[in-house]
Design a protein around this motif. Structure first.
Motif, PDB file in Angstrom:
ATOM      1  N   GLU A   1       1.505  -4.449  -2.258  1.00  0.00           N
ATOM      2  CA  GLU A   1       2.009  -3.334  -3.058  1.00  0.00           C
ATOM      3  C   GLU A   1       3.533  -3.334  -3.111  1.00  0.00           C
ATOM      4  O   GLU A   1       4.116  -3.170  -4.186  1.00  0.00           O
ATOM      5  CB  GLU A   1       1.517  -1.998  -2.495  1.00  0.00           C
ATOM      6  CG  GLU A   1       0.072  -1.713  -2.764  1.00  0.00           C
ATOM      7  CD  GLU A   1      -0.399  -0.399  -2.167  1.00  0.00           C
ATOM      8  OE1 GLU A   1      -1.417   0.097  -2.641  1.00  0.00           O
ATOM      9  OE2 GLU A   1       0.245   0.123  -1.223  1.00  0.00           O
TER      10      GLU A   1
ATOM     11  N   LYS B   1       4.902  -5.785  -5.407  1.00  0.00           N
ATOM     12  CA  LYS B   1       4.414  -5.588  -6.773  1.00  0.00           C
ATOM     13  C   LYS B   1       3.396  -6.642  -7.220  1.00  0.00           C
ATOM     14  O   LYS B   1       3.276  -6.935  -8.402  1.00  0.00           O
ATOM     15  CB  LYS B   1       5.583  -5.531  -7.771  1.00  0.00           C
ATOM     16  CG  LYS B   1       6.668  -4.539  -7.431  1.00  0.00           C
ATOM     17  CD  LYS B   1       6.158  -3.128  -7.490  1.00  0.00           C
ATOM     18  CE  LYS B   1       7.309  -2.153  -7.282  1.00  0.00           C
ATOM     19  NZ  LYS B   1       6.954  -0.965  -6.606  1.00  0.00           N
TER      20      LYS B   1
ATOM     21  N   THR C   1      -0.984  -3.039  -7.978  1.00  0.00           N
ATOM     22  CA  THR C   1      -0.592  -1.656  -8.229  1.00  0.00           C
ATOM     23  C   THR C   1      -1.066  -0.789  -7.064  1.00  0.00           C
ATOM     24  O   THR C   1      -1.871  -1.228  -6.233  1.00  0.00           O
ATOM     25  CB  THR C   1      -1.235  -1.134  -9.529  1.00  0.00           C
ATOM     26  OG1 THR C   1      -2.663  -1.108  -9.352  1.00  0.00           O
ATOM     27  CG2 THR C   1      -0.867  -2.003 -10.726  1.00  0.00           C
TER      28      THR C   1
END
Length: 157
Positions: free
Chosen positions: A106, A109, A112
């Motif tokens: 996360e 990236k 999501t």
């Protein structure tokens, strides 16, 4: 209200983000004084929140001139990132380690927030309701499959 460990973690992450070379070198005793806690509290935060699974490299030297050196590992090449994560997962992975890997996904990236929540759900001990050795193997298989699919998606395959 955040507990002391959360505050220490956020402080370290903030200071680390401000380091030009991406490496933070701090003394356990200085942090303990700053947060008015015992050095073992600092050890706890470092050992549980700044792990390889969460994307950190930590070196520690104890003693009078001792220090803790923390570096955020940034994987710019998807292949390097993939190889490293697969090695971390291995044939078995605990729920704590799996969640750390998902946190790293996360933060960088690769997934999501929603995808991260779904991943945490499918690898949780509540869903994988089997004896521990089998559960850790099953969790590793699922996590490797999910991450492999993510890499394919990122590379456009």
């Amino acid at each position: 209200m955040a507990n002391v460990s959360d505050v220490i973690e956020q402080y370290i992450k903030q200071v680390l983000s401000e380091c030009d070379d991406g490496v933070l070198e701090i003394q356990r005793s200085e942090l303990a004084k700053l947060f008015q806690c015992v050095p073992s509290q600092i050890n706890y935060v470092i050992s549980t929140r700044f792990t390889v699974e969460k994307g950190y490299k930590v070196e520690s030297k104890r003693g009078g001139g001792g220090y803790i050196r923390i570096q955020k590992i940034e994987w710019t090449c998807p292949k390097s990132w993939y190889d490293n994560v697969m090695r971390l997962i291995g044939n078995r992975v605990t729920q704590v380690a799996a969640e750390g890997i998902i946190d790293q996904l996360e933060e960088q990236k690769h997934v999501t927030e929603r995808e991260g929540r779904l991943m945490r759900t499918v690898v949780s001990r509540n869903v994988l309701n089997v004896p521990t050795p089998l559960r850790d193997q099953l969790r590793a298989n699922i996590l490797r499959a999910l991450i492999t699919q993510l890499l394919i998606r990122e590379e456009g395959g």
